[in-house]
Write a protein that holds these residues in place. Structure first.
Motif, PDB file in Angstrom:
ATOM      1  N   GLU A 159       0.767  -1.176   0.000  1.00 49.39           N
ATOM      2  CA  GLU A 159       0.000   0.000   0.000  1.00 49.39           C
ATOM      3  C   GLU A 159       0.792   1.214   0.000  1.00 49.39           C
ATOM      4  O   GLU A 159       0.902   1.821   0.974  1.00 49.39           O
ATOM      5  N   GLU A 183       1.831   5.033  -0.416  1.00 46.38           N
ATOM      6  CA  GLU A 183       1.147   6.285  -0.479  1.00 46.38           C
ATOM      7  C   GLU A 183       1.978   7.206  -1.281  1.00 46.38           C
ATOM      8  O   GLU A 183       3.073   7.482  -0.955  1.00 46.38           O
ATOM      9  N   GLU A 213       6.063   2.937  -5.280  1.00 50.59           N
ATOM     10  CA  GLU A 213       5.036   2.109  -4.776  1.00 50.59           C
ATOM     11  C   GLU A 213       5.379   0.705  -4.631  1.00 50.59           C
ATOM     12  O   GLU A 213       5.319   0.008  -5.571  1.00 50.59           O
ATOM     13  N   ASN A 248      -0.470  -5.751   0.340  1.00 57.08           N
ATOM     14  CA  ASN A 248      -1.339  -4.612   0.340  1.00 57.08           C
ATOM     15  C   ASN A 248      -0.984  -3.617  -0.706  1.00 57.08           C
ATOM     16  O   ASN A 248      -0.946  -2.454  -0.442  1.00 57.08           O
ATOM     17  N   HIS A 249      -0.695  -4.056  -1.846  1.00 57.36           N
ATOM     18  CA  HIS A 249      -0.299  -3.091  -2.790  1.00 57.36           C
ATOM     19  C   HIS A 249      -1.208  -3.032  -3.913  1.00 57.36           C
ATOM     20  O   HIS A 249      -1.826  -3.965  -4.276  1.00 57.36           O
ATOM     21  N   SER A 250      -1.101  -1.948  -4.586  1.00 54.77           N
ATOM     22  CA  SER A 250      -1.773  -1.921  -5.833  1.00 54.77           C
ATOM     23  C   SER A 250      -0.775  -2.590  -6.718  1.00 54.77           C
ATOM     24  O   SER A 250       0.396  -2.313  -6.669  1.00 54.77           O
ATOM     25  N   THR A 291      -8.015  -8.270  -1.354  1.00 52.15           N
ATOM     26  CA  THR A 291      -6.682  -7.872  -1.813  1.00 52.15           C
ATOM     27  C   THR A 291      -5.687  -8.733  -1.051  1.00 52.15           C
ATOM     28  O   THR A 291      -6.061  -9.460  -0.137  1.00 52.15           O
ATOM     29  N   THR A 332       0.661   0.318   1.772  1.00 60.90           N
ATOM     30  CA  THR A 332       0.487   1.232   0.647  1.00 60.90           C
ATOM     31  C   THR A 332      -0.957   1.593   0.376  1.00 60.90           C
ATOM     32  O   THR A 332      -1.285   2.724   0.084  1.00 60.90           O
ATOM     33  N   LYS A 333      -1.834   0.614   0.468  1.00 62.02           N
ATOM     34  CA  LYS A 333      -3.232   0.882   0.159  1.00 62.02           C
ATOM     35  C   LYS A 333      -3.951   1.552   1.312  1.00 62.02           C
ATOM     36  O   LYS A 333      -3.512   1.481   2.457  1.00 62.02           O
ATOM     37  N   THR A 334      -5.052   2.161   0.958  1.00 61.58           N
ATOM     38  CA  THR A 334      -5.930   2.733   1.979  1.00 61.58           C
ATOM     39  C   THR A 334      -7.277   2.039   1.867  1.00 61.58           C
ATOM     40  O   THR A 334      -7.842   1.942   0.782  1.00 61.58           O
ATOM     41  N   ASN A 372      -4.953   0.604   7.302  1.00 60.18           N
ATOM     42  CA  ASN A 372      -4.054  -0.411   6.751  1.00 60.18           C
ATOM     43  C   ASN A 372      -2.668  -0.230   7.356  1.00 60.18           C
ATOM     44  O   ASN A 372      -1.767   0.345   6.754  1.00 60.18           O
TER      45      ASN A 372
END
Length: 288
Positions: free
Chosen positions: A80, A82, A98, A108-110, A235, A270-272, A278
């Protein structure tokens, strides 16, 4: 006994571990100096700073690869990250990249593919750790975590450990996450590591070999014998790196043990997510 408890209510990844340990009081500048013993510091810059996740102030840690990095492989970060998080400390590049690294996917990533070239073999990673002259505790923790990931990858791909080629875990960012976590845990004087059950997330992720279910094969293999928690978030919540850190270092898995709490840290992913922060929470204190 000085105990570290991983409260993985939103999963775990290597960069979340480092962010949480820094947030709990570990010194990232000393970690950065120790990591220079690997002689790969031209390949990366590190940054860390405060971000707010659903109302919780936490620390986001990033490894930013430089153009001198010849690590290449397509890795899919599942972390995730940011992008615009106001780092209050940044070395070199202030722009965060990222991700999280590791066997083709991370937490947790895109999922965005990054092409980096080259790879390191398990044997090369072991040699680099042995030649770096880390103290015995750091070296042993790092070697055990890499071995856990290497054995999982070897099992999935049908290869003996010595033939495992780490495209992703050989990536600089994964090496930093694993060895950096070992350095900080040692620095904090941790004598025992405990953890909650590990939520892995659900759904599917895109990795080098195609579309895979969550948890990804390497993560699930690493977590054999470790309690997994159900979670309806669609995810990837646990990355191979994060899974291996807890699987190797965790002595028991369950609820928070009775302890006198000394410090608490939150490491941002990284993600929200809409309904919960998160972050990985670490709790450090004295247990009987």
């Amino acid at each position: 006994m000085r105990t570290l408890y991983f409260d993985c209510f939103s999963g775990i990844s290597g960069d979340m571990v480092i962010g949480a340990l820094i947030d709990a009081g570990a010194d990232p500048v000393l970690m950065e100096a120790e990591l220079k013993k690997l002689n790969i510091d031209e390949e990366y810059n590190l940054s860390w700073g405060k971000v707010v996740k659903n109302g919780i102030t936490s620390t986001k840690f990033d490894v930013i690869l430089t153009n001198k990095s010849d690590q290449t492989h397509e890795h899919i970060h599942s972390h995730e990250q940011e992008h615009s998080h106001g780092q209050d400390h940044s070395h070199g590049n202030s722009h965060s990249h990222e991700h999280e690294h590791s066997l083709g996917h991370e937490h947790n990533h895109s999922h965005e593919p990054h092409n980096h070239h080259g790879s390191r073999t398990y044997k090369q990673i072991v040699e680099a750790i042995n030649e770096a002259n880390f103290n015995e505790s750091v070296a042993n923790m790092s070697l055990a975590i890499f071995k856990k990931i290497g054995e999982a990858e070897g099992h999935i791909h049908g290869l003996p450990l010595e033939k495992v080629h780490f495209h992703e875990v050989g990536a600089v960012d994964s090496i930093i996450d694993i060895i950096g976590a070992a350095i900080l845990i040692d620095q904090l004087g941790i004598e025992s590591v405990q953890s909650s059950a590990i939520p892995t997330g659900s759904g599917h992720i895109h990795i080098d070999h195609g579309i895979y279910p969550v948890p990804a094969p390497a993560t699930l293999e690493i977590l054999k014998g470790v309690p997994i928690a159900s979670n309806d978030i669609r995810t990837e919540l646990a990355t191979p790196t994060g899974a291996a850190i807890t699987a190797v270092l965790g002595e028991t898995f369950g609820s928070l043990p009775a302890m006198i709490v000394e410090s608490i840290g939150y490491g941002a992913g990284t993600k929200t997510f809409e309904n919960h922060p998160n972050v990985l929470r670490v709790i450090i204190g004295e247990t009987q």
